[in-house]
Every structure is written in C-alpha cells, then in structure tokens.
Design an enzyme around this catalytic site. Structure first.
Site, PDB file in Angstrom:
ATOM      1  N   GLU A 437       0.839  -1.198   0.000  1.00  0.00           N
ATOM      2  CA  GLU A 437       0.000   0.000   0.000  1.00  0.00           C
ATOM      3  C   GLU A 437       0.877   1.252   0.000  1.00  0.00           C
ATOM      4  O   GLU A 437       1.670   1.466   0.913  1.00  0.00           O
ATOM      5  CB  GLU A 437      -0.892   0.002   1.253  1.00  0.00           C
ATOM      6  CG  GLU A 437      -1.674   1.302   1.431  1.00  0.00           C
ATOM      7  CD  GLU A 437      -2.492   1.338   2.731  1.00  0.00           C
ATOM      8  OE1 GLU A 437      -2.414   0.368   3.526  1.00  0.00           O
ATOM      9  OE2 GLU A 437      -3.193   2.339   2.939  1.00  0.00           O
ATOM     10  N   ASP A 510      -1.107  -0.871   5.704  1.00  0.00           N
ATOM     11  CA  ASP A 510      -1.117  -0.351   7.065  1.00  0.00           C
ATOM     12  C   ASP A 510      -2.112  -1.160   7.891  1.00  0.00           C
ATOM     13  O   ASP A 510      -3.067  -1.710   7.357  1.00  0.00           O
ATOM     14  CB  ASP A 510      -1.574   1.127   7.061  1.00  0.00           C
ATOM     15  CG  ASP A 510      -0.548   2.028   6.383  1.00  0.00           C
ATOM     16  OD1 ASP A 510       0.633   1.642   6.326  1.00  0.00           O
ATOM     17  OD2 ASP A 510      -0.949   3.117   5.909  1.00  0.00           O
ATOM     18  N   ASP A 512      -4.656  -0.468   9.575  1.00  0.00           N
ATOM     19  CA  ASP A 512      -5.834   0.330   9.953  1.00  0.00           C
ATOM     20  C   ASP A 512      -6.998  -0.072   9.047  1.00  0.00           C
ATOM     21  O   ASP A 512      -6.862  -0.968   8.216  1.00  0.00           O
ATOM     22  CB  ASP A 512      -5.525   1.835   9.838  1.00  0.00           C
ATOM     23  CG  ASP A 512      -5.049   2.221   8.428  1.00  0.00           C
ATOM     24  OD1 ASP A 512      -5.259   1.421   7.487  1.00  0.00           O
ATOM     25  OD2 ASP A 512      -4.480   3.314   8.281  1.00  0.00           O
ATOM     26  N   ASP A 514      -8.447   1.416   6.543  1.00  0.00           N
ATOM     27  CA  ASP A 514      -8.195   1.602   5.112  1.00  0.00           C
ATOM     28  C   ASP A 514      -7.357   0.448   4.567  1.00  0.00           C
ATOM     29  O   ASP A 514      -7.620  -0.075   3.486  1.00  0.00           O
ATOM     30  CB  ASP A 514      -7.450   2.918   4.850  1.00  0.00           C
ATOM     31  CG  ASP A 514      -8.422   4.067   4.629  1.00  0.00           C
ATOM     32  OD1 ASP A 514      -9.633   3.784   4.448  1.00  0.00           O
ATOM     33  OD2 ASP A 514      -7.976   5.229   4.653  1.00  0.00           O
TER      34      ASP A 514
END
Ligand code: 28G
Length: 654
Positions: A437, A510, A512, A514
């Site tokens: 990402e 990541d 998280d 997203d």
C-alpha cells in the site's frame, strides 16, 4: 522387555486410567476441537448446538435459541425432552452427570443411523464442559425443573437438584470458556451468525434464534426451502441464467443398513468464472469434496453433453468439458450417509471417501437434469451455448499460451510495469510478491527487501471492487492488469496457479481500516479471478508490528510487538525505563525496520488467507457492494483482525 520398561509401561497405563476424561481433554484440547484459537472456541458452541439439533431432528422441538451473554458466556436452549436425570444403574449417578463428564465413544450412547461426520455425538457436551470456566444446565422435564453446575473444567459444583415445577420441556445449557485454554475468548457475532444460518439452510425444519446481549442484536433463521434458499443467497448479487434447480432422492445400497439420501440445488450465473461447488456429508462441510462431488460432476457432464447431442446442438466430436459446464455454476450438494459406510480420505475429514455414493450421485444428477432440460428447452439451449462459449474461450487462451511458449509471440517484458521491483531468482515457487500500500512504503520495501527472491509492487490508492465490474473493465484497470502481468499465470478461467511466478503473494498494508479495506478489495479480485491462488494457500497478509518498545531516549535498539502478549514480553525484555511507540503505518518504518519486522522470513508474521466459508464470502460481497461506509467499516472490524485468527483469515504462519 527389561523390567524397568515393564514397570514404566504399567505406570503409564495406570496414569492414563487415573487421568479423568475431562483432564485428558484439557491436556489435548486440539484433539477434540482442532485448535485453541477462535475456531476452537466457537466449536464449544457447535458441540452444544449439535445436541439440541439432534433432539429437534428426532422430532422434539423445532426452535434452538443461542444467546451470547454479556459475561462472555453462551446460552443454548432447545425445546426437546430434556436431558435424562434418572439414576444411571452402573454408576449410581444421574444420567446427566455421565453425559457431561464422560467421553463414551461416539455411537455407544447413540441410536442414530446417521452420525455426524465429526463422529462426536454425545462427546461434545463433555468437551465443552472440560474447557469451560463454568457450565450450567437447567432441564425442564416431565413437569419438573432440574439444575446442575460444574466449574473449572468440569468439577461438579452444584449436584443435580430439582429446583421447581414447570410446564415446559427442554434443555438450557450456559457455559463460559476457560481463558487459560483459549487464545481468545470473545465470541464473534458473525461467526455464530454464519454457522447457524448454514445449519438452518441444511436442516430446513429448525428455527434458530440468535441474540447478542452485548450489542442488542438478534436474528432468526428458518429456511423451509433449504438448499434452494442457500443457493439463492449465494447468488444474490449475481446475474443468474435461469432458475434454481432442486433435486432430491434416496436410495438403498447393499452395504448400508439405511438409505443414502441425496439433495442438490444449483443455478448458473453469467459473468462468473468460478465453479462454486459446496458439499456436505451428514450436514458437515466437505471442503475437499470427494465421492459425492465426483459423482455429481460426472452426472452433470454426461447430462449436458447427451442432451446437447440428442437435440442436435453439438456433434459427438464437439463435447464440452466438465470445467466448461461448471463455469459460473453455484451448487450445494448434501448427502446423508449411514454410519456404517461413512468414510473419509484423511484424518481431517475434509474429503468424503464412500465409494457407494459416486455412482448414486452420478445417476441421480444425470436422470434429474436430463428430465429438466427436456422440459425446459429454451433454458437448455442457453446453457449449452454458455458452455460452448466457455470452451471456446478456454481453447483460445490455451492456443495463445502455446503460441507464446513456442516463441511465435514474444513475451513482452516491457509490458511488465516499471513499478515492479522484480526478484532475481527464477525459482518461482520460492519467490514472493509483496503488493504494498502506497508509494512511500513501496520505496522502503524495495530498498529493504531480499532482492534474490522478493519482488515489490506498490499500489497507489484503493483498487476497484471487482464484484461490481465486468472482466473487461477489470482488465482495463492499470493496477489489476499490472498484477495479472506480474503473476504471469493468466486470469479467470484461463488462470493456472502452476504458472505463477511467485509461490507467495503477500498483501502488505497499514494496520488500519483503510488497509483492511484494501486487503478485502485485493482478496475479492483474487477470489473472482485467481481463486486457485487462495485455495492453494498462496495468498498471505503481512503483519507489520503495532508497537516498538525501547529504552527511553534510545531508539537504537527496538523490540517489536504485535499484540498485548508480545507487548508485555517486549516491555520485560527492554526492562525498566522503557518507552513505547505505536505504529500507525508502514511509512513510519525505514527500509531496514520494514524488512526486519515484516518481510524477513525469520522474524515476520504472515497470515495465510483461507476463504472457505461460502456465507462469509457472500456476506463480504454484499457489504462491499453496498454504499454504506459505516457498515463496511463495522464488517471489516468484525471479520478481520490483525494477528488473531478468525473465520476469514485463519492460521498464523511464520
Ligand atoms: C440446549 C442445548 C443442548 C438434549 C436430550 C434428550 C435426551 C437425551 C439429550 O438423551 C441419552 C441416548 C439415547 C436414550 C433421550 C431424553 C431420550 C429420552 C433424551 C441438548 C438416552 C441422552 N429423553 N436433549 N439427551 N440418551 N439437548 N441441548 O443437549 O438413548 S441432549
């Protein structure tokens, strides 16, 4: 044999005898529930629910109530006859005590013709008791209410007593899993929801009521049309070709003491390149198919070809392949097999190996499908056209591949994106592709990686949701076409995992929401267009650490942690005067740190992706399709956890 060995053997034999069955279960929980992770935890519920289901399936009660309580316990209630409470002659103890504390080998205690594949009947309740902080049973039977309670892995706490009168009948079991046994003791709404829904589809006469006291949610499952409704729900967001076909029958075979029962529901869909065959033996999923699937496939292939030839749509030389017929087919196959001929290929019981079933299913599907096609000619013609189109596409892809191999078409390396940092090695099986990402993390990963066998492909932004676009549009998308080119093994029906340039495809985002969303979008792509990558266990999720612990004011030596447990260990390792950084993204690490924590084979953590629960997949699709971002976030949080195994992503692998 030496005396000392004899003595040792005697000693062990005695030991085994002394060791109570409950202790045995606590010593080796894996033998009974598979593992002590989230999957094993939920097994405790399934074992209890199974007993209630048996009682209902025998005609006693048609509702099962499952409640997830606030204290972390679960209650299961049925409306059956109530567990027997009379004194068991041989032991002088109430029958219920034996039922909840002894592992009487399955079958002995049971008069059932069709054992579950788990073969655990009558054993399950004892296993749950052994692995619980407490287990509490209330029995409503013949006008009286009885109560009994065990604590700390099945130690009798409150002996059986009559506590009142009642007009109801049934059994209520409440238990709380033992924290010292399981890596997680949090029951998940989605896991229980999907399991009970699946049972409701298969059993069709039972109502399941699920409540969650922690959130206030509740739901009831009851599907009187069984497998037909199962297929309808699996195909909910697809573009079907014709109606759902359902067949059922039952046949005697010489070797079995009871009939074999067979049931199938199926429907074809356009714009779907996978075959979605889901099979069960005695209501237990057979992930790797086996005898029943083999028979089903053979009957299906025979029927479509015979009908097409008999009706002049195909010539004898133009027969279509099974693969061409199954493209876009969703089918649920459920067989009930008498206990005396129930067999599996291996210990894991994922593949049925009851030879008698294959010709039965073959004949059953052939006869019913031939009849249906004859009665529904317009549909049959559309179906044959679809199969021929699949065959043509497959042959064209094969020819193109052969041409490329023979050098007629030069494999154009320039097509491969300049964003890719390739691996040097040509030992494809050992190579790893990291899909990363963001360009900045991608940059760190490129400089930190082991160039010999690790390749990096950075992704910019969120990939498209491939559930809502056609294959043509997907191929026009730069990110996906790059992934397809990079992996180099084709796409859709033409995909061949053996040609993959990477043994592992590792998604690195990541930690998280997203990042989780990107993971799902990529998994959706792999699921739709490169499914064998997932079923062969070649897709992984990288787990960057969540914490770094170091001596205050000295970041030269950092100990990494992924969860509460490893965080405690890290604190202890650093010692007094520690400081903690919480990492929000891959970008916070430099190239060396990223390699050492997340990419280095020796120290990293990877989750291997399994998407084998069809209902989870279907639910995922509907959530992803929806425009409700908060619902999506909630689903991601329920279904994807980092470093914790669950129904969507299982099995931690180093
Ligand atoms: C609420 C959650 C889980 C159950 C029953 C009812 C009977 C029973 C259960 O008997 C021993 C073995 C076969 C007779 C059977 C009651 C016959 C007459 C039962 C449950 C003795 C077990 N009366 N309901 N076990 N059987 N519900 N729900 O566990 O031969 S377990």
């Amino acid at each position: 044999m030496a005396d000392i060995e004899k003595a040792e053997e005697l000693y062990t034999a005695k030991n085994i005898e002394v060791l109570s069955e409950l202790e045995g279960v606590r010593k080796r929980p894996g033998m009974y529930i598979g593992a002590t992770n989230a999957s094993g935890l939920h097994h405790l519920i399934w074992e209890i629910v199974d007993n209630g289901v048996d009682e209902a399936a025998n005609g006693y009660g048609d509702h099962i109530y499952v409640t997830l309580n606030k204290d972390g316990s679960v209650s299961v209630e049925d409306e059956g006859r109530g567990v027997p409470v009379d004194i068991h002659k041989a032991t002088g103890k109430p029958a219920i005590e034996i039922i909840y504390t002894k592992l009487h080998a399955g079958g002995k205690f049971s008069d059932k013709a069709y054992q579950t594949a788990a073969g655990l009947h009558g054993v399950g309740a004892t296993v749950t008791n052994a692995l619980s902080e407490y287990l509490d049973v209330t029995v409503f039977r013949q006008g009286s209410t009885y109560h009994i309670r065990w604590e700390n892995g099945g130690k009798l706490k409150t002996p059986l007593e009559k506590i009142g009168n009642t007009r109801k009948h049934g059994t209520l079991v409440r238990f709380k899993p033992d924290k010292t046994i399981f890596s997680t003791t949090e029951f998940k709404w989605d896991t229980v929801y999907n399991h009970l829904r699946e049972e409701a589809f298969l059993l069709r006469t039972i109502h399941f009521v699920l409540r969650d006291e922690r959130s206030g949610q509740s739901v009831e499952f009851y599907y009187k049309d069984g497998l037909k409704e199962y297929v309808a729900s699996l195909n909910e967001h697809k573009n079907p070709l014709g109606d759902i076909l359902t067949f059922s029958d039952s046949k005697n075979v010489k070797t079995a003491n009871n009939p074999i029962r067979m049931e199938v529901a199926m429907q074809w869909c356009n714009q779907d390149y996978n075959d979605n065959l889901i099979s069960y033996a005695n209501n237990v999923r057979t992930h790797d198919g086996g005898s029943h699937e083999t028979g089903f496939k053979a009957g299906l292939t025979r029927a479509v070809n015979d009908w097409a030839i008999q009706n002049g749509l195909l010539k004898e030389t133009q027969k279509v392949d099974g693969n061409d017929i199954r493209e876009g087919l969703t089918a649920v196959i459920s067989v009930q097999i008498p206990e005396n001929i129930l067999q599996y290929e291996s210990q894991t019981k994922a593949k049925l190996d009851t030879a008698e079933v294959t010709p039965l299913l073959n004949d059953f599907v052939y006869t019913n499908l031939m009849y249906f096609l004859t009665e529904h000619k317009a549909f049959a013609i559309d179906l044959v056209k679809k199969c021929s189109a699949s065959k043509q596409a497959r042959e064209a892809a094969r020819k193109a591949k052969e041409a490329a191999r023979n050098g007629k078409v030069k494999k154009n390396d320039a097509v491969i994106s300049d964003k890719l940092a390739a691996a040097q090695s040509k030992d494809y099986a050992n190579n790893e592709l990291f899909i990363v990402e963001g360009d900045s993390a991608g940059g760190s990963a490129k400089s930190g990686r082991d160039r010999m066998y690790q390749a990096i492909l950075p992704l910019r932004g969120k990939p498209l949701n491939t559930d809502s676009i056609t294959m043509e549009r997907m191929k026009q998308n730069v990110e996906f076409s790059t992934i397809i080119q990079t992996i180099g093994a084709g796409v859709g029906a033409d995909f061949d995992p053996a040609e993959s340039h990477y043994g592992k495809i590792i998604i690195m985002t990541d930690a998280d929401t997203d990042g989780a969303h990107i993971q799902i979008l990529l998994l959706t792509f792999f699921y739709n267009y490169m499914k064998p990558l997932i079923t062969n266990g070649m897709v992984y999720i990288a787990c960057p650490p969540l914490y770094g612990v170091y001596k205050k004011n000295d970041k030269s030596h950092i100990v990494y942690a992924w969860d509460d447990k490893t965080l405690e260990e890290a604190k202890a390792k650093v010692g007094p005067g520690y400081a903690i950084s919480r990492y929000k993204g891959l970008g916070e690490m430099n190239a060396d740190q990223l390699f050492n924590t997340t990419m280095n084979k020796k120290t990293r953590r990877l989750l291997q992706v399994h998407i084998d629960d069809p209902l989870v997949v279907e639910n995922r699709i509907s959530v992803l399709m929806g425009s409700d971002a908060s619902k999506r976030r909630e689903w991601i949080e329920q279904n994807i956890q980092f470093n914790v195994e669950d129904s969507f992503i299982k099995e931690v692998k180093k």
